[in-house]
Scaffold this active site. Structure first.
Site, PDB file in Angstrom:
ATOM      1  N   GLU A  96       4.684  10.622  37.283  1.00 42.67           N
ATOM      2  CA  GLU A  96       4.496   9.428  36.466  1.00 42.67           C
ATOM      3  C   GLU A  96       5.428   9.493  35.261  1.00 42.67           C
ATOM      4  O   GLU A  96       5.533  10.527  34.597  1.00 42.67           O
ATOM      5  CB  GLU A  96       3.051   9.317  35.948  1.00 42.67           C
ATOM      6  CG  GLU A  96       2.008   8.980  36.977  1.00 42.67           C
ATOM      7  CD  GLU A  96       0.629   8.773  36.334  1.00 42.67           C
ATOM      8  OE1 GLU A  96       0.576   8.509  35.098  1.00 42.67           O
ATOM      9  OE2 GLU A  96      -0.381   8.894  37.040  1.00 42.67           O
TER      10      GLU A  96
ATOM     11  N   GLU B 196      -3.579  14.554  36.127  1.00 46.87           N
ATOM     12  CA  GLU B 196      -3.558  14.863  34.703  1.00 46.87           C
ATOM     13  C   GLU B 196      -4.695  15.763  34.210  1.00 46.87           C
ATOM     14  O   GLU B 196      -5.481  15.377  33.344  1.00 46.87           O
ATOM     15  CB  GLU B 196      -3.520  13.563  33.893  1.00 46.87           C
ATOM     16  CG  GLU B 196      -2.236  12.796  34.138  1.00 46.87           C
ATOM     17  CD  GLU B 196      -2.098  11.528  33.318  1.00 46.87           C
ATOM     18  OE1 GLU B 196      -3.084  11.125  32.663  1.00 46.87           O
ATOM     19  OE2 GLU B 196      -1.007  10.943  33.328  1.00 46.87           O
TER      20      GLU B 196
END
Length: 615
Positions: free
Chosen positions: A332, A212
């Protein structure tokens, strides 16, 4: 925006629960051990015939196994190595083999294992239950030694593992791939170490370079300190220098050209600025996507929700798959499922991830967040007892699971799971000041195509049963982007067609106006090409002039043109009529041409153009 701060902080609370459990179990401390002595136990050879065997590589938007068979990642995240426990959570309750066996029994074929760079310091795992023979073979191992055991066992039962560099240290995530205490040199060295550790062990199919990236991380900005795309190339080369057979998973960023999305989920720049590595067919792009239990976003409150979501996903990451640029892995995604919005979101996303070919051989890849129940704003597949299954949440994923990697694995759902083919030939057949008429070629299906969904600027605007549609109520002299998806009776929906931009005619007091279309025909020989563009008046009045524009990558350089004034600004090419060919009667056509040379053999030329007429 710190879109996922709450989710990250709640994960850190898991350490508190672990500490309480630690009082009841044996805490292991041990010196570091040599690299994965047993790694070769799951090594497969070129002679192996099991579907999914060996190392994997990419081909267009597909991932192929060592034998060239298309495979699908349909897996689960099991976190903990990245926390101060330095080991996957839940081992305070259960044996690791029973955990992995249960994952496989539920139809998950891949485990994503997050870790932090701390584990390369010889960290000792905590909160592992070793009573009554549980986890007995983990006694005396450091964190990397435990990872070896998990990887080898997963491989021995036919599962694959993706290692995820989740954090620079156990304290928390970082926006960039480096911090003051963990410089880039350490990140690169540790990527080499982990890649080398599992060289020869094809249970590990790849490494997710950094979890991320977010602001100030950028994509394609050229700043070596913040350009994640350039850093991913350096990280990918580090991985491949130690094991050239691994896949390199590259997540997105938060923002691109002023457009913001989930941390790690914005891959809008990857088409224009691709990650290029010295070993071909190794890059898999990875997106993260979440629901309102993580953070509220504008698209959740859009009046067209959830019909607007395919357009949102197409824009941010789905286009890479739809345009056959590269495989896309949703590394995810998750939700507590407590709100109706989240339930609609997960249903829509699973539908979007559905295979476009039988048994998922051509489809998005995914790993759900998470196996663990102690992810504060998503929960997990397991309930809080770390044993029983949240059957409601697990059930949402049933139709996209792939227990194996071959043609016998197609999901635990029953019935038709094959989506129709992608609609082709999307074209404008007419425009007025307030409408655009579209047509496309029919899709095919293993049973029957029942209709199509038409999207304007990412929002569904119509669902015709045939291969044409007129979109009305539009603004004059305005450009709109359209895509089309086919669907069948079982609810399977195809990937989106190539996008087409159409511009409505200039408004007039009589209700009539002018409009035009431009069709590009390419003669491409690799190092160069010519484009012949045919302009057609689709309006009800003669044109006084016309303008055509399209985009080309910067590696396509214009070397000549004829029958039009052709200019270029950045990636936008604009052509306007000459004095003799600007006037076109209704339905009349004229043509012009452009010649270009190519400095990058992989640069694709567009076949879609926008035409604007004046009357």
């Amino acid at each position: 925006m710190r879109l996922q701060l709450r989710r990250r902080l709640t994960r850190r609370l898991a350490g508190c629960a672990a500490a309480l459990a630690a009082a009841l179990v044996t805490t292991l401390t041990a010196p570091a051990v040599p690299a994965a002595q047993a790694a070769t136990t799951t090594t497969t050879t070129a002679a192996a015939t099991t579907a999914g065997a060996g190392y994997w590589h990419t081909s267009g938007r597909q991932i192929l196994d060592e034998a060239g068979n298309a495979v699908r990642i349909a897996g689960i995240n099991w976190f903990g190595f990245e926390t101060s426990n330095y080991v996957p959570h839940g081992l305070w309750s259960r044996d690791y083999k029973s955990m992995i066996d249960q994952m496989k029994s539920l139809g998950y074929n891949t485990i994503r294992l997050p870790y932090s760079d701390d584990i390369f310091k010889g960290t000792s795992p905590s909160s592992i239950n070793t009573s009554s023979g549980m986890n007995a073979d983990l006694v005396g191992l450091n964190s990397l030694g435990v990872m070896d055991k998990l990887v080898n066992y997963a491989g021995s039962i036919g599962m694959k593992v993706i290692l995820d560099r989740h954090r620079p240290d156990s304290a928390g995530q970082s926006a960039l791939w480096y911090t003051a205490s963990v410089p880039e040199s350490t990140w690169l060295a540790n990527l080499k170490t982990i890649a080398s550790r599992y060289a020869g062990n094809s249970a590990v199919i790849g490494i997710d370079l950094h979890n991320e990236p977010h602001d100030p991380a950028c994509w394609g900005c050229g700043d070596l300190a913040t350009d994640w795309r350039l850093a991913a190339q350096r990280g990918g080369e580090a991985v491949l220098s130690a094991n050239p057979k691994l896949l390199v998973f590259v997540e997105g960023v938060q923002s691109f050209n002023g457009s913001s999305y989930w941390w790690g989920g914005n891959l809008q720049g990857a088409g224009q600025y691709p990650v290029q590595l010295s070993v071909p067919n190794r890059v898999v792009y990875s997106a993260h996507d979440y629901a309102t239990s993580v953070a509220q976003q504008t698209w959740f409150s859009d009046p067209s929700f959830p019909s607007n979501m395919p357009g949102v996903w197409d824009k941010n990451w789905g286009y890479l798959f739809n345009q056959n640029i590269a495989p896309v892995w949703v590394g995810e995604f998750g939700t507590t499922l407590q709100s109706t919005t989240d339930q609609a979101w997960l249903k829509a996303l699973v539908q979007y991830l559905r295979p476009t070919a039988t048994y998922g051989a051509d489809s998005f890849q995914w790993t759900f967040w998470s196996w663990n129940p102690n992810s504060g704003d998503t929960g997990g597949i397991l309930n809080d007892d770390w044993t029983s299954v949240n059957t409601t949440k697990d059930g949402y994923l049933a139709s996209v699971k792939a227990p194996g990697f071959g043609s016998t694995g197609g999901g635990t759902g029953s019935g038709d799971v094959q989506a129709p083919s992608v609609p082709g030939g999307l074209a404008v057949t007419g425009t007025t000041a307030s409408s655009v008429a579209l047509s496309w070629t029919a899709s095919t299906d293993n049973t029957a195509v029942t209709g199509y969904d038409v999207y304007r600027n990412g929002t569904k605007v119509g669902s015709p049963t045939g291969t044409s549609y007129t979109d009305s109520g539009l603004s004059a002299a305005t450009a709109y982007s359209y895509t089309v998806r086919a669907k069948d009776a079982a609810g399977n929906v195809s990937a989106a067609s190539a996008a087409l931009t159409a511009t409505t005619a200039t408004g007039g007091g009589t209700g009539t106006g002018s409009g035009c279309t431009a069709a590009i025909s390419l003669n491409d020989w690799g190092s160069g090409l010519t484009a012949t563009v045919t302009v057609t008046n689709t309006g009800t009045a003669p044109t006084k002039g016309w303008q055509v524009s399209w985009t080309w990558p910067s590696s396509l350089q214009i070397s000549g043109s004829w029958s039009a004034n052709v200019t270029r600004s950045g990636q936008t090419v604009t052509a306007t009529n000459l004095a003799y060919n600007g006037v076109l009667a209704p339905a009349a056509s004229t043509s012009f041409g452009v010649q270009a040379t190519r400095s990058d053999a992989s640069a694709a030329a567009t076949a879609t153009a926008v035409c604007t007429a004046t009357s």
